[in-house]
Design a protein around this motif. Structure first.
Motif, mmCIF file in Angstrom:
data_model
loop_
_atom_site.group_PDB
_atom_site.id
_atom_site.type_symbol
_atom_site.label_atom_id
_atom_site.label_comp_id
_atom_site.label_asym_id
_atom_site.label_seq_id
_atom_site.Cartn_x
_atom_site.Cartn_y
_atom_site.Cartn_z
ATOM 1 N N ASP A 93 -8.020 4.103 0.053
ATOM 2 C CA ASP A 93 -6.789 5.238 0.146
ATOM 3 C C ASP A 93 -7.938 6.834 0.796
ATOM 4 O O ASP A 93 -7.266 7.275 0.313
ATOM 5 C CB ASP A 93 -6.910 5.360 -1.163
ATOM 6 N N TYR A 148 -6.899 -7.941 -2.038
ATOM 7 C CA TYR A 148 -6.956 -6.528 -1.873
ATOM 8 C C TYR A 148 -5.119 -6.645 -2.428
ATOM 9 O O TYR A 148 -5.144 -5.291 -2.553
ATOM 10 C CB TYR A 148 -6.109 -6.574 -0.028
ATOM 11 N N PHE A 195 -1.588 -2.212 -4.691
ATOM 12 C CA PHE A 195 -2.668 -2.199 -3.846
ATOM 13 C C PHE A 195 -4.028 -1.948 -4.237
ATOM 14 O O PHE A 195 -4.006 -0.969 -5.025
ATOM 15 C CB PHE A 195 -2.289 -1.421 -2.945
ATOM 16 N N PRO A 203 -7.543 -0.395 -3.844
ATOM 17 C CA PRO A 203 -7.798 0.549 -2.480
ATOM 18 C C PRO A 203 -9.220 0.081 -2.304
ATOM 19 O O PRO A 203 -9.935 0.544 -1.453
ATOM 20 C CB PRO A 203 -7.525 2.410 -3.406
ATOM 21 N N ARG A 256 0.488 -0.934 -0.431
ATOM 22 C CA ARG A 256 0.155 0.154 0.033
ATOM 23 C C ARG A 256 0.996 1.232 -0.595
ATOM 24 O O ARG A 256 0.853 2.419 -0.779
ATOM 25 C CB ARG A 256 -1.209 -0.115 1.087
#
Length: 410
Positions: free
Chosen positions: A102, A57, A77, A79, A24
């Motif tokens: 995010d 994910y 990643f 979001p 992330r």
């Protein structure tokens, strides 16, 4: 054997969280880079990535640079793989919404919820949450938690609201997390609204990567969230930042805290609205705010802010007077904490430069000169919604710090 198996499962879950967090943060990273950063074997990383991709994910997208041999596949990643609910609660209004991981908003609602009776108010909030989920066709399995930003003293350990004068006299020892988890069946994370807003500014706003900063909340109350060396400064019990209760006039009005003449009792939004409505009744000159007062019988903070840009108007003078006094509180924070930046948010911050310019002059006058010269003073990018985004930031932080089974069990 059972204990060893349990420890193995815990380590496996924590490795998943650490891996997901690094992906992330990097936006794009290869398996080899992940293994190097985490100190895990390529085999372990392969297994973790397989689980994270199966849970939705993480995705593979694009190729990285080759260091010899085939170019590595980059991991990204996703979001929209999950959502969090955020809420900022005040005495009569609640800002409620949903963001992705995010912090991109899907929906933001403003609800009139009377919080004078804590249990009843939170039950109504839970009802609004359920209604929002249903109306926006959200998958409940993808809602990973809810962050609550509220004013008052929030115990850092128990997360019980010990006292919140701005929410009402009955707000003593209120276990928001426990009550809402029972009502909604999802992970709940509660934080003082100014701490939450500071976290949002640091994570998503202009304060990103500003490791020593303060956020000043100018709304129903006046308070500050402080980040030192990249971490929220909580103090002993979590009650830092209550600058609204600096006494600036011992003969001033009674404050909700029990003292007289606190900064908040004189210059928080409710105090400014009261002052305007009382004084406009006696105000004889021509003034746009007096015209509104005559037409409606009273004025709101929105009316005051509308005319604050005219420095010679009643509203302009009132906002500048408030800014000058609030600047003294900001100066105290600068002298105590030496931040590199101060961000101002809350509904009063929507007055823009009409507020910021006199506040800056006051800050420069009352803070230690060598400290004040180094400080950036800026309006929050999220302004009146910083508390809401703060609730979201609190939930996202908790999830990626391993504080929720919703992510640990992917």
């Amino acid at each position: 054997m059972a204990k060893e198996a349990g420890n193995y499962q815990l380590v496996k879950k924590l490795n998943r969280i650490s891996t997901l967090n690094i992906i992330r943060q990097h936006k794009s990273i290869s398996r080899k880079q992940l293994a190097r950063e985490l100190g895990l074997t390529p085999t372990a990383i392969t297994g973790i990535i397989r689980d994270l991709m199966a849970a939705g994910y993480v995705m593979e997208k694009g190729l990285g640079k080759s260091s010899g041999g085939r170019r590595p596949v980059n991991l990204h990643f996703i979001p929209d793989s999950g959502y969090v609910i955020g809420a900022e609660i005040t005495k009569s209004k609640t800002t409620l919404g949903v963001v992705n991981l995010d912090a991109k908003p899907l929906v933001i609602n403003r609800c009139n919820i009377d919080m004078a009776e804590p249990r009843r108010g939170l039950e109504q909030l839970a009802g609004e949450v359920k209604k929002m989920i249903k109306e926006n066709h959200l998958e409940e399995i993808r809602i990973l938690g809810m962050g609550i930003a509220c004013s008052g003293l929030v115990d850092i350990v128990t997360k019980v609201v010990k006292r919140s004068p701005n929410l009402g006299g009955k707000w003593r020892d209120i276990p928001i997390e426990t009550w809402l988890q029972e009502m909604l069946g999802i992970n709940i994370f509660v934080e003082n609204n100014s701490n939450a807003a500071a976290l949002a500014e640091y994570t998503f706003g202009r304060g990103k990567e500003t490791r020593n900063m303060a956020y000043i909340n100018l709304g129903e109350g006046i308070s500050a969230g402080i980040i030192l060396d990249g971490t929220l400064a909580y103090g002993y019990k979590g009650y830092t930042g209550e600058i609204g209760h600096l006494v600036i006039d011992e003969n001033g009005p009674l404050c909700n805290c029990g003292n007289n003449g606190c900064l908040e009792s004189l210059y928080a939004v409710p105090a400014l609205v009261r002052k305007a409505n009382n004084e406009l009744a006696l105000y004889s000159g021509k003034d746009p705010l007096k015209t509104i007062w005559r037409e409606k019988g009273s004025v709101t903070i929105e009316d005051i802010i509308t005319f604050a840009g005219d420095a010679d108007s009643y509203a302009g003078k009132l906002v500048r007077q408030a800014a000058w006094q609030i600047g003294k509180g900001v100066a105290a924070i600068i002298n105590l904490c030496n931040p590199e930046a101060v961000f101002v948010g809350g509904i009063l911050a929507t007055a823009g430069d009409s507020l910021l310019e006199p506040l800056a002059k006051s800050m420069q006058k009352y803070a230690f000169p060598e400290l004040a010269r180094e400080v950036r003073l800026e309006l929050s990018t999220m302004q009146k919604d910083t508390g809401f985004y703060g609730g979201c930031a609190v939930a996202i932080r908790a999830l990626f710090d391993g504080g929720a089974e919703a992510l640990l069990d992917v």
